[in-house]
Write a protein that holds these residues in place. Structure first.
Motif, PDB file in Angstrom:
ATOM      1  N   LYS A   1      -5.353  11.484   1.823  1.00 11.24           N
ATOM      2  CA  LYS A   1      -5.565  10.463   0.680  1.00 11.24           C
ATOM      3  C   LYS A   1      -5.540   8.960   1.752  1.00 11.24           C
ATOM      4  CE  LYS A   1      -2.426  12.711  -2.956  1.00 11.24           C
ATOM      5  NZ  LYS A   1      -1.753  12.563  -3.940  1.00 11.24           N
TER       6      LYS A   1
ATOM      7  N   ASN B   1      -5.086   2.439  -4.844  1.00  8.69           N
ATOM      8  CA  ASN B   1      -4.504   1.497  -5.816  1.00  8.69           C
ATOM      9  C   ASN B   1      -4.075  -0.254  -4.852  1.00  8.69           C
ATOM     10  OD1 ASN B   1      -2.907  -0.506  -7.595  1.00  8.69           O
ATOM     11  ND2 ASN B   1      -0.950   0.337  -6.836  1.00  8.69           N
TER      12      ASN B   1
ATOM     13  N   LYS C   1       0.055   7.491  -1.730  1.00  6.58           N
ATOM     14  CA  LYS C   1      -0.368   8.051  -3.048  1.00  6.58           C
ATOM     15  C   LYS C   1      -0.826   7.792  -4.055  1.00  6.58           C
ATOM     16  CE  LYS C   1       4.849  10.304  -1.964  1.00  6.58           C
ATOM     17  NZ  LYS C   1       5.698   9.851  -2.345  1.00  6.58           N
ATOM     18  N   ALA C   2      -0.727   6.593  -3.891  1.00 12.38           N
ATOM     19  CA  ALA C   2      -1.955   5.766  -4.769  1.00 12.38           C
ATOM     20  C   ALA C   2      -3.308   5.249  -3.507  1.00 12.38           C
ATOM     21  CB  ALA C   2      -1.994   5.047  -5.293  1.00 12.38           C
TER      22      ALA C   2
ATOM     23  N   THR D   1      -8.370   5.851   1.272  1.00 10.83           N
ATOM     24  CA  THR D   1      -8.279   4.312   1.450  1.00 10.83           C
ATOM     25  C   THR D   1      -8.986   4.299   2.423  1.00 10.83           C
ATOM     26  OG1 THR D   1      -6.554   4.672   0.517  1.00 10.83           O
ATOM     27  CG2 THR D   1      -6.334   2.713   2.204  1.00 10.83           C
TER      28      THR D   1
ATOM     29  N   TYR E   1       0.733  -1.224   0.155  1.00  7.77           N
ATOM     30  CA  TYR E   1       0.243   0.156  -0.160  1.00  7.77           C
ATOM     31  C   TYR E   1       0.671   1.201   0.046  1.00  7.77           C
ATOM     32  CZ  TYR E   1      -3.123   3.705   1.859  1.00  7.77           C
ATOM     33  OH  TYR E   1      -3.964   4.797   1.708  1.00  7.77           O
ATOM     34  N   ASP E   2       0.578   2.275  -0.971  1.00  5.82           N
ATOM     35  CA  ASP E   2       1.612   3.381  -1.043  1.00  5.82           C
ATOM     36  C   ASP E   2       0.070   4.642  -0.999  1.00  5.82           C
ATOM     37  OD1 ASP E   2       2.449   5.786  -1.614  1.00  5.82           O
ATOM     38  OD2 ASP E   2       3.434   5.327  -3.151  1.00  5.82           O
TER      39      ASP E   2
END
Length: 215
Positions: A154, A128, A124-125, A158, A121-122
């Motif tokens: 961000k 995703n 920044k995305a 999520t 997990y990032d």
């Protein structure tokens, strides 16, 4: 030998040897990964903080308090997501039932040793992540790695995607207003602490009332 067999491509001795070596190395990597996973699951490995990744581990009382907070809220057979808070994983697994799901969403790939419980997990995305995990978890607990508006915003995307409703957020006191605006979270009496004391004051926020104050 038939004509069809004659037409099949034949591997040279060197190519065949290289292929065998590749499969041997692959088996060795898989065996090593399996051994690492077993060692980690048995609690014999402690991952050091990586300050380049803004990692600051909780102290033992904080880990115990947060795990108990989750169990008090959703029980021991729940679906639980840990977002950027890997130090909670071991005790959470120990304290919950074997039927529970504890999933770690984490950027640090050392924690891939947790096998299928690990999702890369990032923040920044933020979306995703597996699409079938939308509104999947009974509770999501998150600790964004950076005290910035971008990181919390961000991470909040999520968290809202993953949770059925309940959220616990641990972050700096300076993020309180943003946490309220983004996720409708309120400060609790529980104060997270770290093994290495941080200059920033940390608070714990939830969007649901706790059963009882946690000290």
């Amino acid at each position: 030998m038939s004509n069809e067999e004659d037409d099949l491509p034949q591997l040279s001795a060197s190519t065949f040897a290289a292929l065998q070596e590749f499969y041997k190395e692959q088996e060795e990597r898989e065996a090593l990964q399996s051994n690492i996973q077993e060692i980690v699951q048995n609690g014999n490995v402690v991952f050091d903080e990586d300050w380049q990744l803004s990692q600051f581990w909780y102290d033992e009382s904080t880990i115990e308090g947060l795990v108990q907070m989750v169990i008090n809220s959703v029980g021991t057979r729940a679906k639980i997501a840990l977002v950027s808070c890997p130090t909670l994983y071991k005790l959470m697994k120990d304290k919950t039932d074997s039927s529970a799901e504890v999933t770690l969403y984490e950027f640090d790939q050392r924690f891939a040793a947790y096998g299928s419980d690990f999702v890369l997990y990032d923040y920044k995305a933020p979306l995703n992540i597996p699409r079938d995990k939308g509104s999947y978890y009974d509770i999501v607990i998150a600790d964004p790695p950076f005290l910035s508006e971008e990181c919390l915003t961000k991470t909040a995307v999520t968290v809202k995607f993953l949770t059925k409703g309940k959220i616990i957020l641990c972050t700096g006191a300076v993020m309180a207003d943003l946490a309220q605006r983004l996720l409708d979270l309120k400060k609790t009496e529980f104060q997270p602490k770290h093994k290495n004391n941080l200059a920033n004051e940390f608070w714990c926020f939830t969007n649901f009332p706790l059963d009882k104050p946690v000290s």
